[in-house]
Write a protein that holds these residues in place. Structure first.
Motif, PDB file in Angstrom:
ATOM      1  N   THR A  45       0.662  -1.052  -0.226  1.00 25.34           N
ATOM      2  CA  THR A  45       0.221   0.271  -0.102  1.00 25.34           C
ATOM      3  C   THR A  45       0.671   0.803   0.236  1.00 25.34           C
ATOM      4  N   GLU A  46       2.147   1.406   0.095  1.00 27.42           N
ATOM      5  CA  GLU A  46       2.611   2.231   0.035  1.00 27.42           C
ATOM      6  C   GLU A  46       4.296   2.041  -0.177  1.00 27.42           C
ATOM      7  N   VAL A  47       4.732   3.192  -1.468  1.00 30.79           N
ATOM      8  CA  VAL A  47       6.288   2.742  -1.512  1.00 30.79           C
ATOM      9  C   VAL A  47       7.124   4.023  -1.612  1.00 30.79           C
ATOM     10  N   GLU A  48       8.424   3.867  -1.714  1.00 26.78           N
ATOM     11  CA  GLU A  48       9.076   5.124  -2.539  1.00 26.78           C
ATOM     12  C   GLU A  48      10.207   4.575  -3.093  1.00 26.78           C
ATOM     13  N   ALA A  49      10.775   5.772  -4.325  1.00 28.75           N
ATOM     14  CA  ALA A  49      11.526   5.230  -5.479  1.00 28.75           C
ATOM     15  C   ALA A  49      12.650   5.754  -4.947  1.00 28.75           C
ATOM     16  N   TYR A  50      14.315   4.880  -5.227  1.00 25.52           N
ATOM     17  CA  TYR A  50      15.273   6.256  -5.024  1.00 25.52           C
ATOM     18  C   TYR A  50      15.618   5.863  -6.139  1.00 25.52           C
ATOM     19  N   ALA A 100      22.079   1.383 -10.896  1.00 25.59           N
ATOM     20  CA  ALA A 100      21.487   1.808  -8.867  1.00 25.59           C
ATOM     21  C   ALA A 100      19.890   2.041  -9.203  1.00 25.59           C
ATOM     22  N   SER A 101      18.971   1.609  -9.052  1.00 23.76           N
ATOM     23  CA  SER A 101      17.647   1.764  -8.592  1.00 23.76           C
ATOM     24  C   SER A 101      17.008   1.010  -7.709  1.00 23.76           C
ATOM     25  N   GLY A 102      15.830   1.268  -6.873  1.00 20.59           N
ATOM     26  CA  GLY A 102      15.433   0.559  -5.806  1.00 20.59           C
ATOM     27  C   GLY A 102      14.473   1.168  -5.064  1.00 20.59           C
ATOM     28  N   VAL A 103      13.192   0.059  -4.790  1.00 21.06           N
ATOM     29  CA  VAL A 103      12.001   0.942  -4.036  1.00 21.06           C
ATOM     30  C   VAL A 103      11.740  -0.242  -3.373  1.00 21.06           C
ATOM     31  N   LEU A 104      11.761   0.837  -2.166  1.00 17.47           N
ATOM     32  CA  LEU A 104      11.414   0.476  -0.198  1.00 17.47           C
ATOM     33  C   LEU A 104      10.396   0.636  -0.279  1.00 17.47           C
ATOM     34  N   LEU A 105      10.425  -0.786   0.379  1.00 15.25           N
ATOM     35  CA  LEU A 105       8.883  -0.923   0.661  1.00 15.25           C
ATOM     36  C   LEU A 105       8.345  -0.908   2.095  1.00 15.25           C
ATOM     37  N   ARG A 106       7.385   0.418   1.268  1.00 17.55           N
ATOM     38  CA  ARG A 106       6.774   0.747   3.382  1.00 17.55           C
ATOM     39  C   ARG A 106       6.392   0.849   3.939  1.00 17.55           C
ATOM     40  N   ALA A 107       5.298  -0.444   3.660  1.00 16.23           N
ATOM     41  CA  ALA A 107       3.914  -0.781   4.191  1.00 16.23           C
ATOM     42  C   ALA A 107       3.027  -1.455   3.611  1.00 16.23           C
ATOM     43  N   THR A 194      -1.580   4.193  -1.913  1.00 18.71           N
ATOM     44  CA  THR A 194      -3.181   4.145  -1.956  1.00 18.71           C
ATOM     45  C   THR A 194      -3.365   5.293  -1.034  1.00 18.71           C
ATOM     46  N   ALA A 195      -4.512   6.023  -2.000  1.00 19.38           N
ATOM     47  CA  ALA A 195      -5.656   6.673  -0.647  1.00 19.38           C
ATOM     48  C   ALA A 195      -6.793   6.609   0.064  1.00 19.38           C
ATOM     49  N   ASN A 196      -6.506   6.620   1.461  1.00 17.70           N
ATOM     50  CA  ASN A 196      -7.283   6.810   1.990  1.00 17.70           C
ATOM     51  C   ASN A 196      -7.611   4.825   2.495  1.00 17.70           C
ATOM     52  N   ASP A 197      -5.542   4.633   2.541  1.00 15.60           N
ATOM     53  CA  ASP A 197      -5.779   3.110   3.257  1.00 15.60           C
ATOM     54  C   ASP A 197      -4.762   2.980   4.956  1.00 15.60           C
ATOM     55  N   PRO A 198      -5.816   2.582   6.103  1.00 16.29           N
ATOM     56  CA  PRO A 198      -5.569   2.607   6.982  1.00 16.29           C
ATOM     57  C   PRO A 198      -3.999   1.950   7.898  1.00 16.29           C
ATOM     58  N   THR A 199      -3.265   1.047   6.677  1.00 14.07           N
ATOM     59  CA  THR A 199      -2.236   0.629   6.327  1.00 14.07           C
ATOM     60  C   THR A 199      -0.494   1.426   6.227  1.00 14.07           C
ATOM     61  N   VAL A 200      -1.430   2.898   5.472  1.00 13.53           N
ATOM     62  CA  VAL A 200      -0.233   3.923   5.156  1.00 13.53           C
ATOM     63  C   VAL A 200       0.675   4.495   6.389  1.00 13.53           C
ATOM     64  N   SER A 201       1.835   4.071   6.634  1.00 10.87           N
ATOM     65  CA  SER A 201       2.041   4.903   7.617  1.00 10.87           C
ATOM     66  C   SER A 201       2.351   6.622   7.270  1.00 10.87           C
ATOM     67  N   PRO A 202       2.317   7.245   8.440  1.00 15.21           N
ATOM     68  CA  PRO A 202       1.657   8.686   8.156  1.00 15.21           C
ATOM     69  C   PRO A 202       3.646   9.282   7.783  1.00 15.21           C
ATOM     70  N   TYR A 203       2.816  10.577   6.953  1.00 15.06           N
ATOM     71  CA  TYR A 203       3.678  11.489   6.681  1.00 15.06           C
ATOM     72  C   TYR A 203       4.984  12.353   7.629  1.00 15.06           C
ATOM     73  N   ARG A 204       6.500  11.671   7.702  1.00 16.24           N
ATOM     74  CA  ARG A 204       7.239  12.711   8.418  1.00 16.24           C
ATOM     75  C   ARG A 204       8.487  13.613   7.890  1.00 16.24           C
ATOM     76  N   ALA A 205       8.505  14.397   8.285  1.00 17.03           N
ATOM     77  CA  ALA A 205       9.956  15.221   7.096  1.00 17.03           C
ATOM     78  C   ALA A 205      11.516  14.709   8.116  1.00 17.03           C
ATOM     79  N   HIS A 206      12.523  15.157   7.155  1.00 14.94           N
ATOM     80  CA  HIS A 206      13.789  14.853   7.863  1.00 14.94           C
ATOM     81  C   HIS A 206      13.849  15.586   9.114  1.00 14.94           C
TER      82      HIS A 206
END
Length: 213
Positions: A45-50, A100-107, A194-206
């Motif tokens: 439900t949540e990922v990040e690209a690097y 090199a590239s990868g997708v972090l699986l966040r949630a 994914t919008a409105n999915d309860p398993t998505v983690s909250p965003y936190r700035a650096h």
């Protein structure tokens, strides 16, 4: 009638694409972790690209090292790293070999084997929290550095597999800054969820670390 998720394993060609194509396309796919105690399945439900050497937020920004070597391919392998001296995080390598590239699986949502994940995530208040965040996801799925370099396209019975699942409606894909990434890498809106999915983690700035005194 809602169709059951497609259990066809994703082919290597799926991962052999630019990271910004692969990352949002992973939403709704099913990650299967085969453990000695039984399988655990998770709907992403949540990922990040690097984006590797062109991305200041990536582990591969300054080139290949012993730690990040898996990120340079071939695509369709797991890159697992240890962070903050206590947590593991799981990434899926993509793009052409040598870049090199990868997708972090966040949630994600645990859809099978929740009883196994609960044993590893005793602090979770409910099942929606079992894999809500990258370290929690790795812990729930019993992922550590032993799985670094695992071929996720090897087929059924491998420690990690990714199934076709049910890709989400593109209208439900949201994107924004990556969690906890600072400096020049903070400008990229490469977190997808994914919008409105309860398993998505909250965003936190650096938050910059305070210098030791």
């Amino acid at each position: 009638m809602i169709a059951a998720p497609d259990r066809t394993p994703l082919p290597r060609d799926f991962f052999d694409r630019p990271v910004l194509e692969v990352a949002p396309d992973l939403l709704g796919r099913v990650l299967v972790r085969e453990t000695p105690d039984g399988p655990i399945e998770l709907r992403l439900t949540e990922v990040e690209a690097y984006a590797g050497e062109v991305d200041p937020g990536s582990h591969a920004y300054r080139g290949r090292t012993a730690r990040n070597g898996v990120m340079f391919g071939p695509p369709g392998h797991a890159y697992v790293y240890f962070t903050y001296g206590m947590w593991h995080c799981l990434n899926l390598v993509c793009g052409p070999e040598g870049t090199a590239s990868g997708v972090l699986l966040r949630a994600g949502e645990i859809t099978e084997g929740a009883e196994l994940a609960r044993v590893r995530r005793l602090s979770a208040r409910n099942d929606k929290e079992l894999a809500k965040g990258p370290a929690r996801l790795a812990t729930a799925l019993d992922v550590d550095r032993r799985l670094d370099g695992t071929d996720v396209c090897a087929g059924p019975g491998a420690p990690l597999n990714v199934l076709t699942g049910t890709p989400i409606d593109p209208d439900l894909v949201r994107n924004g800054p990556r969690t906890g990434v600072g400096g020049e890498g903070s400008v990229h809106p490469w977190r997808f969820w994914t919008a409105n999915d309860p398993t998505v983690s909250p965003y936190r700035a650096h938050t910059p670390r305070r210098p030791r005194t």
